[in-house]
Enzyme design. Structure first.
Site, PDB file in Angstrom:
ATOM      1  CG  HIS A   1      -8.252   0.131  -3.125  1.00 28.70           C
ATOM      2  ND1 HIS A   1      -7.500  -0.992  -2.792  1.00 28.70           N
ATOM      3  CD2 HIS A   1      -8.940   0.471  -1.996  1.00 28.70           C
ATOM      4  CE1 HIS A   1      -7.732  -1.303  -1.532  1.00 28.70           C
ATOM      5  NE2 HIS A   1      -8.592  -0.440  -1.026  1.00 28.70           N
TER       6      HIS A   1
ATOM      7  CD  GLN B   1     -12.980  -1.804  -1.418  1.00 29.13           C
ATOM      8  OE1 GLN B   1     -12.209  -1.835  -0.464  1.00 29.13           O
ATOM      9  NE2 GLN B   1     -14.208  -2.281  -1.341  1.00 29.13           N
TER      10      GLN B   1
ATOM     11  CB  CYS C   1     -13.970   1.179  -0.384  1.00 28.05           C
ATOM     12  SG  CYS C   1     -13.611   2.927  -0.170  1.00 28.05           S
TER      13      CYS C   1
ATOM     14  NE  ARG D   1     -10.248  -5.444  -0.195  1.00 27.95           N
ATOM     15  CZ  ARG D   1      -9.536  -4.435   0.328  1.00 27.95           C
ATOM     16  NH1 ARG D   1     -10.157  -3.403   0.866  1.00 27.95           N
ATOM     17  NH2 ARG D   1      -8.208  -4.431   0.287  1.00 27.95           N
TER      18      ARG D   1
ATOM     19  NE  ARG E   1      -3.899   0.566   1.821  1.00 29.92           N
ATOM     20  CZ  ARG E   1      -5.136   0.578   2.331  1.00 29.92           C
ATOM     21  NH1 ARG E   1      -5.385   1.262   3.433  1.00 29.92           N
ATOM     22  NH2 ARG E   1      -6.122  -0.077   1.745  1.00 29.92           N
TER      23      ARG E   1
ATOM     24  CG  ASP F   1     -13.475   6.330  -1.240  1.00 28.21           C
ATOM     25  OD1 ASP F   1     -13.481   6.199  -0.001  1.00 28.21           O
ATOM     26  OD2 ASP F   1     -12.427   6.258  -1.922  1.00 28.21           O
TER      27      ASP F   1
END
Ligand code: CP
Ligand code: NVA
Length: 307
Positions: free
Chosen positions: A136, A139, A266, A294, A109, A226
């Site tokens: 991402h 996700q 998310c 996930r 990340r 988001d």
């Protein structure tokens, strides 16, 4: 001597640095494998025995870190996690070449997408992007899996993404368009998604861009939002609160969608900003299904890349 200072001479292993590393066929296969993995933890309990994964986090995380650590352990492998800037004490190329001697795969990340790409280039290992400023992909995989579970299909569905044209929006556009969905993205002027990524996604399917949230939500099967200020944009948070106000997903807004529409996020959510508490807690909200999935999609991704 000179060879020591070159990027890895091994052909770079396939990874998941961006949503496009997996072909559309691989993407479809990955969703099928996810179903199997979700059905039986037992069947895959030794699949990654003797395999070790390095997890590197330059930004905070709950879901991504927990689900990767659990996924690897539940598949019989093991992992080590480092938190902090990846190239703070030594060059990235050195970090990558160290990890290549000890581990089989890197999950990272990062702030810059370049950090993910350079880790792959110098290590020669498969690298999974666990969120960068640009993408991402893990996700988006969980999100399309959740949509498929809920509606029984993906082709022909419309997803309305309302808010900031950020990493999550980019990955959703790429992933959904390749699976036969329409994505409508509503953002304030100046906060739209990256033009190159929009052009790329449009090679696969319809991507609509608008500044009008009501236009995006019309006929949508899923409403997605988001945070307005992503990790790294904290200094812009106050300004963004003013600009993004009309893009809040609240009950009145959700009522404009199809009656069977679902709400997606998310997480983490800033309740009272991009979404109200009532919408997150409503019967239409699938946010915890997304979070659960996930774990399952990442298991499928690890199996695909390590077996
Ligand atoms: N959705 C997501 O990636 O959550 P974390 O930031 O907690 O990992
Ligand atoms: N766009 C958000 C997603 C967090 C999971 C961020 O980058 O902070």
């Amino acid at each position: 001597m000179a060879a020591q200072h070159q990027p890895s001479s091994h052909p770079r292993s396939q990874g998941l640095r961006t949503d496009l590393d997996f072909s559309t066929d691989q993407l479809t296969a990955l969703l099928e494998l996810t179903e199997q993995v979700k059905q039986s933890r037992q069947r895959f309990a030794s699949s990654l025995k003797g395999r070790y994964v390095a997890l590197l986090f330059e930004k905070p995380s709950l879901r991504t870190r927990m689900t990767f650590e659990l996924a690897i352990k539940q598949l019989g492998g093991d992992c080590v996690t480092q938190i902090g800037l990846i190239a703070e004490r030594e060059p990235l190329a050195d970090v990558a070449r160290n990890l290549a001697r000890w581990t089989d795969l890197i999950v990272a990340r990062t702030f810059a997408q370049e950090t993910v790409d350079e880790l792959a280039r110098w290590s020669g290992l498969p690298v999974i992007n666990a969120l960068s400023d640009l993408y991402h992909p893990c996700q988006a995989l969980a999100d399309v899996f959740t949509l498929k579970e809920h509606f029984g299909r993906l082709r022909g569905l419309k997803l309305a993404y309302v808010g900031d044209g950020n990493n999550v929006a980019h990955s959703l556009m790429l992933c959904c368009a390749r699976l036969g969905m329409t994505v409508s993205v509503a953002t304030p002027k100046g906060y739209g998604p990256n033009a190159e990524i929009v052009a790329k996604a449009r090679e696969f399917g319809p991507i609509e861009l608008t500044n009008d949230p009501a236009a995006a939500v019309k006929g949508a099967h899923a409403i997605y939002t988001d945070v307005w200020a992503s990790m790294g944009q904290e200094s812009e948070a106050e300004e963004r609160k003013r600009v993004f106000g009309p893009y809040q997903v609240n009950e009145a807004f959700l009522a404009q969608a199809r009656p069977d529409a679902i709400f997606m996020h998310c997480l983490p959510a800033k309740r009272g900003q991009e979404v109200t508490d009532a919408v997150v807690e409503s019967a239409q909200s699938v946010v915890f299904d997304q979070a659960e999935n996930r774990l399952h999609v990442q298991k499928a991704a690890l199996l695909t890349l390590l077996q």
